[in-house]
Design a protein around this motif. Structure first.
Motif, PDB file in Angstrom:
ATOM      1  N   ASN A  16       0.829  -1.211   0.000  1.00  0.00           N
ATOM      2  CA  ASN A  16       0.000   0.000   0.000  1.00  0.00           C
ATOM      3  C   ASN A  16       0.860   1.256   0.000  1.00  0.00           C
ATOM      4  O   ASN A  16       0.532   2.248  -0.682  1.00  0.00           O
ATOM      5  CB  ASN A  16      -0.920   0.001   1.222  1.00  0.00           C
ATOM      6  CG  ASN A  16      -2.050  -1.012   1.118  1.00  0.00           C
ATOM      7  OD1 ASN A  16      -2.309  -1.561   0.043  1.00  0.00           O
ATOM      8  ND2 ASN A  16      -2.713  -1.273   2.227  1.00  0.00           N
ATOM      9  N   VAL A  67       2.168   1.630  -3.561  1.00  0.00           N
ATOM     10  CA  VAL A  67       1.118   2.083  -4.483  1.00  0.00           C
ATOM     11  C   VAL A  67       0.793   3.555  -4.234  1.00  0.00           C
ATOM     12  O   VAL A  67       0.619   4.335  -5.186  1.00  0.00           O
ATOM     13  CB  VAL A  67      -0.131   1.192  -4.316  1.00  0.00           C
ATOM     14  CG1 VAL A  67      -1.317   1.772  -5.077  1.00  0.00           C
ATOM     15  CG2 VAL A  67       0.154  -0.228  -4.796  1.00  0.00           C
ATOM     16  N   GLY A 118       3.094   5.822  -5.905  1.00  0.00           N
ATOM     17  CA  GLY A 118       3.196   5.645  -7.351  1.00  0.00           C
ATOM     18  C   GLY A 118       4.211   4.604  -7.770  1.00  0.00           C
ATOM     19  O   GLY A 118       4.637   4.575  -8.930  1.00  0.00           O
ATOM     20  N   GLN A 130      -0.683   9.690  -3.166  1.00  0.00           N
ATOM     21  CA  GLN A 130      -1.794   9.651  -4.109  1.00  0.00           C
ATOM     22  C   GLN A 130      -3.006   8.978  -3.462  1.00  0.00           C
ATOM     23  O   GLN A 130      -3.142   7.747  -3.478  1.00  0.00           O
ATOM     24  CB  GLN A 130      -1.376   8.911  -5.376  1.00  0.00           C
ATOM     25  CG  GLN A 130      -0.160   9.528  -6.060  1.00  0.00           C
ATOM     26  CD  GLN A 130       0.289   8.733  -7.268  1.00  0.00           C
ATOM     27  OE1 GLN A 130      -0.498   8.031  -7.913  1.00  0.00           O
ATOM     28  NE2 GLN A 130       1.565   8.839  -7.605  1.00  0.00           N
ATOM     29  N   SER A 176      -5.838   8.887  -4.584  1.00  0.00           N
ATOM     30  CA  SER A 176      -6.660   8.249  -5.629  1.00  0.00           C
ATOM     31  C   SER A 176      -6.363   6.758  -5.777  1.00  0.00           C
ATOM     32  O   SER A 176      -7.122   6.030  -6.420  1.00  0.00           O
ATOM     33  CB  SER A 176      -6.428   8.949  -6.969  1.00  0.00           C
ATOM     34  OG  SER A 176      -5.066   8.852  -7.355  1.00  0.00           O
ATOM     35  N   THR A 177      -5.245   6.278  -5.186  1.00  0.00           N
ATOM     36  CA  THR A 177      -4.909   4.852  -5.290  1.00  0.00           C
ATOM     37  C   THR A 177      -5.623   4.000  -4.246  1.00  0.00           C
ATOM     38  O   THR A 177      -5.488   2.768  -4.261  1.00  0.00           O
ATOM     39  CB  THR A 177      -3.393   4.642  -5.130  1.00  0.00           C
ATOM     40  OG1 THR A 177      -2.992   5.044  -3.803  1.00  0.00           O
ATOM     41  CG2 THR A 177      -2.611   5.447  -6.158  1.00  0.00           C
ATOM     42  N   TYR A 187      -7.298   0.701  -5.059  1.00  0.00           N
ATOM     43  CA  TYR A 187      -6.431  -0.396  -5.487  1.00  0.00           C
ATOM     44  C   TYR A 187      -5.686  -1.036  -4.315  1.00  0.00           C
ATOM     45  O   TYR A 187      -5.106  -2.111  -4.473  1.00  0.00           O
ATOM     46  CB  TYR A 187      -5.397   0.115  -6.498  1.00  0.00           C
ATOM     47  CG  TYR A 187      -5.992   0.500  -7.829  1.00  0.00           C
ATOM     48  CD1 TYR A 187      -6.155  -0.446  -8.839  1.00  0.00           C
ATOM     49  CD2 TYR A 187      -6.411   1.794  -8.070  1.00  0.00           C
ATOM     50  CE1 TYR A 187      -6.716  -0.101 -10.061  1.00  0.00           C
ATOM     51  CE2 TYR A 187      -6.968   2.159  -9.286  1.00  0.00           C
ATOM     52  CZ  TYR A 187      -7.120   1.212 -10.275  1.00  0.00           C
ATOM     53  OH  TYR A 187      -7.676   1.558 -11.484  1.00  0.00           O
ATOM     54  N   GLN A 188      -5.670  -0.368  -3.173  1.00  0.00           N
ATOM     55  CA  GLN A 188      -4.886  -0.867  -2.048  1.00  0.00           C
ATOM     56  C   GLN A 188      -5.604  -1.989  -1.304  1.00  0.00           C
ATOM     57  O   GLN A 188      -6.828  -2.100  -1.333  1.00  0.00           O
ATOM     58  CB  GLN A 188      -4.581   0.284  -1.084  1.00  0.00           C
ATOM     59  CG  GLN A 188      -3.681   1.356  -1.659  1.00  0.00           C
ATOM     60  CD  GLN A 188      -3.382   2.449  -0.657  1.00  0.00           C
ATOM     61  OE1 GLN A 188      -3.322   2.212   0.550  1.00  0.00           O
ATOM     62  NE2 GLN A 188      -3.193   3.680  -1.151  1.00  0.00           N
ATOM     63  N   TYR A 245      -2.787   7.254   2.315  1.00  0.00           N
ATOM     64  CA  TYR A 245      -3.328   8.282   1.434  1.00  0.00           C
ATOM     65  C   TYR A 245      -2.715   9.654   1.708  1.00  0.00           C
ATOM     66  O   TYR A 245      -3.049  10.629   1.051  1.00  0.00           O
ATOM     67  CB  TYR A 245      -4.854   8.364   1.611  1.00  0.00           C
ATOM     68  CG  TYR A 245      -5.272   8.475   3.066  1.00  0.00           C
ATOM     69  CD1 TYR A 245      -5.362   9.711   3.696  1.00  0.00           C
ATOM     70  CD2 TYR A 245      -5.528   7.327   3.799  1.00  0.00           C
ATOM     71  CE1 TYR A 245      -5.717   9.801   5.032  1.00  0.00           C
ATOM     72  CE2 TYR A 245      -5.885   7.411   5.136  1.00  0.00           C
ATOM     73  CZ  TYR A 245      -5.967   8.648   5.747  1.00  0.00           C
ATOM     74  OH  TYR A 245      -6.306   8.742   7.074  1.00  0.00           O
TER      75      TYR A 245
END
Length: 496
Positions: free
Chosen positions: A113, A116, A119, A208, A210-211, A214-215, A251
């Motif tokens: 995480n 990700v 990035g 980010q 916005s990820t 996906y985490q 985040y």
């Protein structure tokens, strides 16, 4: 360690090296602080974000390798050779170490995480044995549980300010005859925290949010656990020593620093001064739990200490074509300078070798499921039907069960055909040739189907050779589960 990584880490070693004489004089962290460099140093060829991603990749490989080594040690415990009076304790030790391995899985997912969120790419790799060290705690070695292997785990998870006669004695045992010190895992997380706290190095825009879809999340991967409570696999384990799964999403800077802090505390928190036996419900760290087992094992009659674990071969390997010359050459080429060269033991017993290959395949399937899940977003199910992401996570849990079940089969079989060595085979945990997922969603699902198809001949061969009813029942269930997985994958491919 691979040269492409180790050449960038000299500044890390210099920053966190604490001389033995300084360590002996330390009473707390404040006294140790002057032994450190002023702050992180950026190596050539990097900016700070890229360097942080590289360090997180190193952290991921460390968490992965520790998880695997802890699992192997836990699986080795028990067996008919354990004295009757020790069997309850040995079962408890096994459950505690399996719980620590589960927590390492949570650390591994949390590090993904972090990657990700910055990035970076997901990294589920690790080195195969032999594995040289520098930043890594000790050479990667699959070995049964002993006082020395426990000492290594304690030192790897130890806090900076762990001092005293017992600490020095355990460090000497961990270093072994080659006198190779065990490095602290916490040093890496301290460095990462120092970098991430500095806004001039890592700006807020680097994180980010916005990820997040996906985490990995606790709600998806905390199966069998209840938020805020420690899981208990059986009543044999005190609550303070049972697993506490941490899967933290990232985040922002604060959430990243919180994740690093929580991982570090779960690994290395010292016992409280009023907790001489190492069991502290306020700080049930890996260090604490390993230290308690070590102290209990030391109190066992020396004649019985070796009997708590099965006689499992160190570093079992499925490639039966290896001969002594090849093993020696491989070790010489891959071990770091001055590092011990772990022995590699080929599995030559036919049935054990087949189980070993099946184990390696299911291990690859687990890693592939984990990596693939990070490429998808959305809920786990649509009512009563699993989504594509949900099916991957569901199968990942199934593979965790498969690894334990197949390990049990391997630990009942001899290493070699004639049982000349007197050693048992064990789970080889050999890494696949690659963990990179192919480009395109369709190709990733084709890979998933390839892996389920590769399992078919292995399962059929074992069904024809395994003599036990228990083994045959497990293999039939595995065959059915794989058939259902292929049907699910075929539906996804047809819809795409």
């Amino acid at each position: 360690m691979r040269t492409r990584i180790s050449r960038h880490l000299d500044s890390v070693f210099a920053e966190f090296a604490v001389p033995a004489e300084a360590r002996e004089a330390v009473e707390g962290r404040e006294a140790a602080a002057p032994a450190r460099a002023a702050g992180p140093v950026l190596p050539p060829e990097f900016n700070w974000r890229d360097y942080t991603i590289m360090l997180l990749r190193v952290a991921s490989e460390i968490e992965h390798s520790l998880m695997v080594q802890y699992l192997f040690a836990a699986y080795s415990l028990g067996g008919p050779q354990v004295p009757e009076g020790l069997r309850k304790d040995v079962r408890r030790w096994q459950e505690v170490i399996l719980g620590i391995a589960k927590e390492e899985m949570g650390h591994l997912l949390t590090v993904q995480n972090l990657l990700v969120a910055l990035g970076g790419p997901v990294n589920l790799g690790r080195e195969d044995y032999p594995w040289g060290t520098d930043f890594y705690p000790f050479p990667f070695t699959l070995r049964r549980l002993t006082r020395q292997s426990l000492a290594r785990y304690i030192c790897a998870e130890s806090p900076l300010d762990w001092t005293g006669e017992e600490a020095e004695r355990i460090r000497r045992l961990a270093a072994g005859e080659q006198d190779v010190p065990v490095n602290r895992v916490g040093a890496l997380y301290e460095r990462l925290s120092a970098i991430l706290r500095d806004r001039s190095r890592i700006p807020e825009t680097a994180f980010q949010a916005s990820t997040l879809p996906y985490q990995a999340s606790w709600d998806e991967w905390g199966r069998g656990y209840r938020r805020g409570q420690r899981a208990r696999d059986s009543g044999n384990v005190p609550e303070a020593q049972s697993p506490d799964l941490l899967i933290l999403r990232v985040y922002s800077r604060d959430s990243a620093l919180s994740a690093l802090r929580n991982i570090g505390e779960q690994g290395e928190a010292l016992p409280a001064p009023d907790s001489p036996d190492g069991e502290d419900p306020r700080n049930p760290s890996h260090f604490n739990r390993f230290l308690r087992i070590f102290r209990e094992l030391e109190r066992v009659d020396p004649a019985d200490q070796d009997a708590v674990a099965r006689p499992v071969a160190e570093n079992p390997r499925t490639d039966h074509r290896l001969n002594e010359e090849t093993v020696a050459l491989t070790s010489a080429l891959t071990a770091g300078p001055g590092q011990p060269r772990p022995e590699v033991n080929p599995i030559t017993h036919r049935e054990a070798a087949d189980w070993g290959h099946l184990f390696n395949l299911r291990y690859r399937m687990l890693l592939t499921d984990l990596a693939h899940a990070f490429r998808l977003v959305g809920p786990l199910d649509n009512g009563a039907t699993l989504t594509a992401r949900g099916s991957l996570i569901h199968r990942a849990f199934g593979e965790m069960y498969n690894l334990r079940a197949i390990s049990g089969a391997l630990l009942r079989l001899p290493l070699d055909a004639e049982n000349a060595s007197g050693l048992l085979a064990g789970p080889p945990f050999e890494m696949p040739y690659a963990l990179d997922l192919p480009a395109g969603d369709r190709n990733r699902w084709l890979l998933q189907r390839d892996l389920t198809e590769a399992s078919v001949p292995l399962v059929e061969t074992l069904l024809s050779t395994t003599p036990t009813a228990e083994g045959k029942a497990y293999l039939r269930a595995l065959r059915e589960a794989d058939a259902q997985a292929r049907e699910s994958i075929d539906r996804i491919l047809a819809e795409g």
